[in-house]
Design a protein around this motif. Structure first.
Motif, PDB file in Angstrom:
ATOM      1  N   UNK A  83       0.872  -1.049  -0.052  1.00  0.00           N
ATOM      2  CA  UNK A  83       0.002   0.111   0.105  1.00  0.00           C
ATOM      3  C   UNK A  83       0.792   1.184   0.090  1.00  0.00           C
ATOM      4  N   UNK A  84       0.777   2.271  -1.190  1.00  0.00           N
ATOM      5  CA  UNK A  84       1.579   3.381  -1.324  1.00  0.00           C
ATOM      6  C   UNK A  84       0.831   4.575  -0.918  1.00  0.00           C
ATOM      7  N   UNK A  85      -0.669   4.389  -0.959  1.00  0.00           N
ATOM      8  CA  UNK A  85      -1.403   5.679  -0.824  1.00  0.00           C
ATOM      9  C   UNK A  85      -2.067   5.835   0.550  1.00  0.00           C
ATOM     10  N   UNK A  86      -1.856   4.777   1.466  1.00  0.00           N
ATOM     11  CA  UNK A  86      -2.575   5.098   2.698  1.00  0.00           C
ATOM     12  C   UNK A  86      -1.498   4.418   3.858  1.00  0.00           C
ATOM     13  N   UNK A  87      -1.720   5.005   5.026  1.00  0.00           N
ATOM     14  CA  UNK A  87      -1.180   4.606   6.343  1.00  0.00           C
ATOM     15  C   UNK A  87      -1.958   3.387   6.663  1.00  0.00           C
ATOM     16  N   UNK A 142       2.886  -4.458  -6.689  1.00  0.00           N
ATOM     17  CA  UNK A 142       1.476  -4.148  -6.908  1.00  0.00           C
ATOM     18  C   UNK A 142       1.391  -2.885  -5.826  1.00  0.00           C
ATOM     19  N   UNK A 143       1.580  -1.580  -6.272  1.00  0.00           N
ATOM     20  CA  UNK A 143       1.476  -0.373  -5.324  1.00  0.00           C
ATOM     21  C   UNK A 143      -0.059  -0.135  -5.358  1.00  0.00           C
ATOM     22  N   UNK A 144      -0.616  -0.044  -4.341  1.00  0.00           N
ATOM     23  CA  UNK A 144      -2.194   0.211  -3.994  1.00  0.00           C
ATOM     24  C   UNK A 144      -2.466   1.423  -3.714  1.00  0.00           C
ATOM     25  N   UNK A 145      -3.666   2.142  -3.981  1.00  0.00           N
ATOM     26  CA  UNK A 145      -4.340   3.246  -3.744  1.00  0.00           C
ATOM     27  C   UNK A 145      -3.468   4.333  -4.376  1.00  0.00           C
ATOM     28  N   UNK A 146      -3.289   4.273  -5.689  1.00  0.00           N
ATOM     29  CA  UNK A 146      -2.633   5.516  -6.445  1.00  0.00           C
ATOM     30  C   UNK A 146      -3.651   6.235  -7.177  1.00  0.00           C
ATOM     31  N   UNK A 147      -4.686   6.495  -6.466  1.00  0.00           N
ATOM     32  CA  UNK A 147      -5.699   7.294  -7.035  1.00  0.00           C
ATOM     33  C   UNK A 147      -6.450   8.210  -6.034  1.00  0.00           C
ATOM     34  N   UNK A 163       0.051  12.061 -10.714  1.00  0.00           N
ATOM     35  CA  UNK A 163       0.803  11.661 -11.864  1.00  0.00           C
ATOM     36  C   UNK A 163       2.326  11.726 -11.269  1.00  0.00           C
ATOM     37  N   UNK A 164       2.787  12.711 -10.615  1.00  0.00           N
ATOM     38  CA  UNK A 164       4.095  12.758 -10.217  1.00  0.00           C
ATOM     39  C   UNK A 164       4.400  11.662  -9.082  1.00  0.00           C
ATOM     40  N   UNK A 165       3.345  11.508  -8.153  1.00  0.00           N
ATOM     41  CA  UNK A 165       3.662  10.582  -7.266  1.00  0.00           C
ATOM     42  C   UNK A 165       3.849   8.999  -7.863  1.00  0.00           C
ATOM     43  N   UNK A 166       2.847   8.611  -8.726  1.00  0.00           N
ATOM     44  CA  UNK A 166       2.879   7.647  -9.454  1.00  0.00           C
ATOM     45  C   UNK A 166       4.096   7.164 -10.173  1.00  0.00           C
ATOM     46  N   UNK A 183      -2.333   0.464 -10.383  1.00  0.00           N
ATOM     47  CA  UNK A 183      -3.620  -0.216  -9.806  1.00  0.00           C
ATOM     48  C   UNK A 183      -4.699   0.795 -10.116  1.00  0.00           C
ATOM     49  N   UNK A 184      -5.688   0.312 -10.622  1.00  0.00           N
ATOM     50  CA  UNK A 184      -6.798   1.086 -11.215  1.00  0.00           C
ATOM     51  C   UNK A 184      -6.446   2.439 -11.770  1.00  0.00           C
ATOM     52  N   UNK A 185      -6.728   3.535 -11.116  1.00  0.00           N
ATOM     53  CA  UNK A 185      -6.437   5.061 -11.961  1.00  0.00           C
ATOM     54  C   UNK A 185      -6.762   4.786 -13.329  1.00  0.00           C
ATOM     55  N   UNK A 186      -7.792   4.745 -13.807  1.00  0.00           N
ATOM     56  CA  UNK A 186      -8.010   4.355 -15.221  1.00  0.00           C
ATOM     57  C   UNK A 186      -7.885   5.848 -16.082  1.00  0.00           C
ATOM     58  N   UNK A 187      -8.320   6.951 -15.420  1.00  0.00           N
ATOM     59  CA  UNK A 187      -8.245   8.383 -16.420  1.00  0.00           C
ATOM     60  C   UNK A 187      -6.700   8.588 -16.543  1.00  0.00           C
TER      61      UNK A 187
END
Length: 260
Positions: A83-87, A142-147, A163-166, A183-187
């Motif tokens: 998980x890279x987007x949440x603690x 697989x880095x999760x929560x990238x949106x 975009x910068x973080x991903x 992971x996800x982040x389709x747009x």
């Protein structure tokens, strides 16, 4: 001569077939999973290695180097879930995150969104996490929560911030010889396609979004896809047409799976 040439052609065909089972290796040595690979996604507890598929996606913290080595002996490629987007309050490195980067709860027990704008704080933490994945012998991340920019994080995150973080996350993986999935982040697929080696998607069929993942397939990159509420009879035909690696899973992501 004819027998020798035939033997060479057969050997080449076998080699290509085996490569197709788990993907290819680009010139820099990173694993490149190709479209249509069968896979298992198990994040609930230590991995059960009994599922006969070429790719496993498992929790990086809860599994050991021995678990990864066992899967490798069985001919599997192994993806490290991080998980890279949440603690998460249940991870051993939870104290490394200062309170200043912790935002709103994200709906999962013990988790809070991260302020991904704070790269000077988060990058070294994520580097250590990816070092763990590399040290345990994983092939990819697989880095999760990238949106987070599309969620109520408690921070004014923009698409540019994301975009910068991903891209930083992708660079951290690639610097360690690891493949990395979006992971996800389709747009943001058009902007990030070249930065990521494969995609992981949840519920694109339920929301009629699977066609948005076709740039990955067109680029020769796997799309690992799951549905939770939609039965296989309602999405597998389209998944096969789009060459996605699709299955139905229960939300807790245990061993059970129903592939297309």
């Amino acid at each position: 001569m004819r027998h020798t040439a035939r033997a060479i052609l057969l050997a080449l065909a076998l080699s290509l077939a085996l490569a197709g089972c788990s993907g290819t290796e680009p010139e820099d040595g990173r694993w490149q999973p190709g479209p249509g690979l069968d896979w298992q996604w198990q994040l609930d507890s230590r991995v059960d290695p009994s599922v006969d598929v070429p790719v496993y996606d498992i929790d990086g913290f809860e599994n050991t180097a021995a678990d990864v080595a066992r899967l490798h002996r069985d001919g599997r490629k192994v993806i490290c879930y991080v998980n890279v987007g949440a603690w998460e309050d249940f991870r051993p490195d939870r104290a490394a995150f200062p309170k200043s980067v912790l935002g709103e709860e994200n709906g999962w027990a013990g988790e809070r969104w991260l302020d991904i704008r704070k790269l000077s704080v988060l990058r070294p933490i994520m580097e250590r996490r990816f070092d763990m994945c590399r040290g345990k012998g994983f092939d990819a991340v697989e880095p999760d929560l990238v949106e987070g920019y599309n969620n109520d994080t408690g921070f004014p995150l923009s698409a540019t911030d994301q975009l910068r973080y991903n891209r930083v996350i992708a660079d951290i993986a690639h610097d360690r010889g690891l493949s990395v999935g979006l992971k996800n982040d389709l747009p943001q697929i058009p902007q990030l396609l070249s930065d990521f080696d494969f995609a992981v998607n949840e519920e694109c069929a339920q929301y009629d979004e699977c066609a948005e993942l076709t740039p990955f397939v067109a680029a020769g990159k796997a799309v690992f896809h799951v549905e939770y509420a939609v039965p296989t009879g309602r999405f597998c035909a389209e998944s096969r047409r789009l060459n996605l690696s699709s299955m139905q899973k229960r939300l807790e992501l245990g061993v059970w799976r129903k592939p297309c």
